[in-house]
Design an enzyme around this catalytic site. Structure first.
Site, mmCIF file in Angstrom:
data_model
loop_
_atom_site.group_PDB
_atom_site.id
_atom_site.type_symbol
_atom_site.label_atom_id
_atom_site.label_comp_id
_atom_site.label_asym_id
_atom_site.label_seq_id
_atom_site.Cartn_x
_atom_site.Cartn_y
_atom_site.Cartn_z
ATOM 1 N N GLY A 209 0.830 -1.196 0.000
ATOM 2 C CA GLY A 209 0.000 0.000 0.000
ATOM 3 C C GLY A 209 0.863 1.244 0.000
ATOM 4 N N THR A 245 -2.149 -3.165 6.964
ATOM 5 C CA THR A 245 -1.574 -2.292 5.939
ATOM 6 C C THR A 245 -2.393 -0.998 5.870
ATOM 7 O OG1 THR A 245 -0.750 -4.183 4.696
ATOM 8 C CG2 THR A 245 -0.982 -2.108 3.499
ATOM 9 N N HIS A 248 -1.627 1.183 8.856
ATOM 10 C CA HIS A 248 -0.328 1.832 8.645
ATOM 11 C C HIS A 248 -0.452 3.011 7.657
ATOM 12 C CE1 HIS A 248 4.200 1.496 7.890
ATOM 13 N NE2 HIS A 248 3.819 2.082 6.754
ATOM 14 N N GLU A 249 -1.105 2.777 6.531
ATOM 15 C CA GLU A 249 -1.199 3.832 5.503
ATOM 16 C C GLU A 249 -2.079 4.988 5.973
ATOM 17 O OE1 GLU A 249 0.965 3.736 3.292
ATOM 18 O OE2 GLU A 249 1.461 1.596 3.293
ATOM 19 N N HIS A 252 0.056 7.253 7.897
ATOM 20 C CA HIS A 252 0.778 8.225 7.054
ATOM 21 C C HIS A 252 -0.159 9.355 6.604
ATOM 22 C CE1 HIS A 252 4.540 6.092 6.698
ATOM 23 N NE2 HIS A 252 4.070 5.106 5.942
ATOM 24 N N TRP A 260 11.021 4.449 12.770
ATOM 25 C CA TRP A 260 12.477 4.627 12.857
ATOM 26 C C TRP A 260 12.911 5.959 12.225
ATOM 27 C CZ3 TRP A 260 9.862 1.640 9.439
ATOM 28 C CH2 TRP A 260 10.174 1.766 8.088
ATOM 29 N N ASP A 269 11.117 10.672 14.017
ATOM 30 C CA ASP A 269 9.746 10.530 13.517
ATOM 31 C C ASP A 269 8.861 11.636 14.087
ATOM 32 O OD1 ASP A 269 9.592 9.731 16.143
ATOM 33 O OD2 ASP A 269 8.436 7.915 15.756
ATOM 34 N N THR A 274 8.212 7.477 21.065
ATOM 35 C CA THR A 274 8.660 6.328 20.281
ATOM 36 C C THR A 274 10.186 6.317 20.295
ATOM 37 O OG1 THR A 274 8.576 7.692 18.287
ATOM 38 C CG2 THR A 274 6.662 6.301 18.745
HETATM 39 N N1 ARG Z 1 3.960 0.721 2.642
HETATM 40 C C1 ARG Z 1 4.343 -0.503 3.280
HETATM 41 C C2 ARG Z 1 4.609 -1.541 2.211
HETATM 42 O O1 ARG Z 1 4.067 -1.461 1.129
HETATM 43 C C3 ARG Z 1 3.239 -1.006 4.188
HETATM 44 C C4 ARG Z 1 3.706 -1.901 5.244
HETATM 45 C C5 ARG Z 1 2.530 -2.373 6.062
HETATM 46 N N2 ARG Z 1 2.916 -3.398 6.958
HETATM 47 C C6 ARG Z 1 2.124 -4.408 7.318
HETATM 48 N N3 ARG Z 1 2.520 -5.303 8.183
HETATM 49 N N4 ARG Z 1 0.938 -4.552 6.812
HETATM 50 O O2 ARG Z 1 5.374 -2.436 2.431
HETATM 51 ZN ZN ZN Z 2 4.933 3.248 5.459
HETATM 52 CA CA CA Z 3 10.643 9.108 18.305
#
Ligand code: ARG
Ligand code: ZN
Ligand code: CA
Length: 336
Positions: A209, A245, A248-249, A252, A260, A269, A274
């Protein structure tokens, strides 16, 4: 003027990890874990942002303004500035906010019938988003004691506003935003100032993603997720079949960076609670995993671990996300 220059220098650090010298480290990490062949899993949301800055210098200034708004919002909440304390540390702002609801449009663009994912699959993703952002996920209590009191209920929830579906002859879309353009055979976003738009289509290249950070062009605003990484049932693929995913997105999309800081130990970050790290973690790391003289918060949604091994946002990340949703924030329009 000086302040602006300093700010720009700090922002440029974000992208350092996408340069060749830093790549080596992460590349090794990926190969060692044997998860994804090639480097395509690295920094996609960041790379897209970097491209936007290259083609539009004003983009960097907007980012800087968003950082300033975020800093002053968090500062205003600190004890002694009208805030009332309580983020687990005397110096940290309180973390109680009104619950806000973000409406979501899902655009399914499919080539195969499998990619035309079911409504049940879409609903399973909505459920994960709500659980993860409200900290009602069943694995929320797994955080080690070092991090347990930093785990956040962001008080952000999501509701499905609608689904659009479109067949396409394309089998993979890449990361150049074509899926967001009807002129390219994709689907235009619906009122992106008011709705989170999510395109579900095959990206290709092992990419799960990618997201657009706040302050970008409205015509490409939103997140893109591969159908096999969207939701928990139907056409999903382990170990990314936990709906994380999208968590996570959307992190963002609401202005979170990778845990990190996308670089070496001193790269940030922009989140206080963190711990610093110099790399992404993959797979399912054991605790403690120590880098930069502290234990990595590998279980954070903004690391790169498997879905089953990420289960928290921190209070500091919550403050960043809440900042862009405040009145005057870059994503205030999502809140009604
Ligand atoms: N943008 C990252 C990728 O495409 C998303 C990672 C998401 N991590 C997860 N465990 N779903 O790799
Ligand atoms: Zn990412
Ligand atoms: Ca931090």
């Amino acid at each position: 003027m000086k302040k602006i220059i300093l700010g720009f220098a700090a922002l440029s650090l974000i992208f350092a990890s996408c340069n060749k010298d830093e790549m080596t480290n992460e590349q090794e990490q990926i190969n060692y874990n044997g998860e994804i062949a090639g480097k395509s899993r690295i920094c996609k949301s960041n790379e897209v942002l970097e491209e936007q800055i290259k083609s539009n210098p004003g983009r960097l200034q907007v980012l800087e303004e968003i950082e300033n708004q975020t800093k002053s919002f968090i500062q205003s909440k600190r004890p002694g500035n009208g805030g009332s304390g309580g983020g687990g540390n005397d110096n940290e702002p309180p973390t109680d906010f009104p619950v806000v609801t973000i409406p979501v449009y899902v655009h399914v663009i499919y080539n195969s019938s499998q990619e035309n994912i079911s409504e049940a699959q879409i609903n399973s993703q909505m459920q994960v988003l709500n659980e993860d952002f409200r900290m009602t996920n069943s694995d929320a209590n797994q955080a080690p004691s070092e991090f347990a009191d930093r785990a956040a209920d962001t008080q952000i929830q999501f509701t499905l506003a609608g689904i659009t579906r479109k067949f396409s002859n394309k089998t993979s879309w890449g990361t150049r935003d074509d899926m967001k353009k009807s002129s390219q055979g994709g689907v235009d976003p619906i009122d992106p100032a008011k709705y989170l738009n999510i395109w579900v289509c095959n990206i290709g290249g092992g990419i799960l993603g990618y997201a657009q950070f706040p302050g970008g062009s409205s015509s490409t605003d939103g997140v893109v997720i591969g159908p096999q990484y969207f939701g928990t049932q139907g056409y999903v693929a382990a170990p990314f079949d936990g709906g994380r995913t999208t968590t996570h997105e959307v992190g963002h999309y609401l202005n979170l960076r990778h845990i990190w800081g996308d670089g070496r130990c001193r790269q940030d970050d922009y989140v206080n609670d963190t711990p610093s790290s110099d790399r992404a973690n993959y797979g399912c790391p054991s605790y403690p995993t120590n880098h930069c003289k502290s234990n990595d918060m590998t279980m954070n949604y903004m690391d790169y671990v498997d879905d089953a091994c990420m289960y928290m946002f921190s209070n500091g990340q919550k403050l960043r996300m809440r900042s862009v949703l405040e009145s005057g924030g870059a994503r205030a329009g999502l809140v009604n």
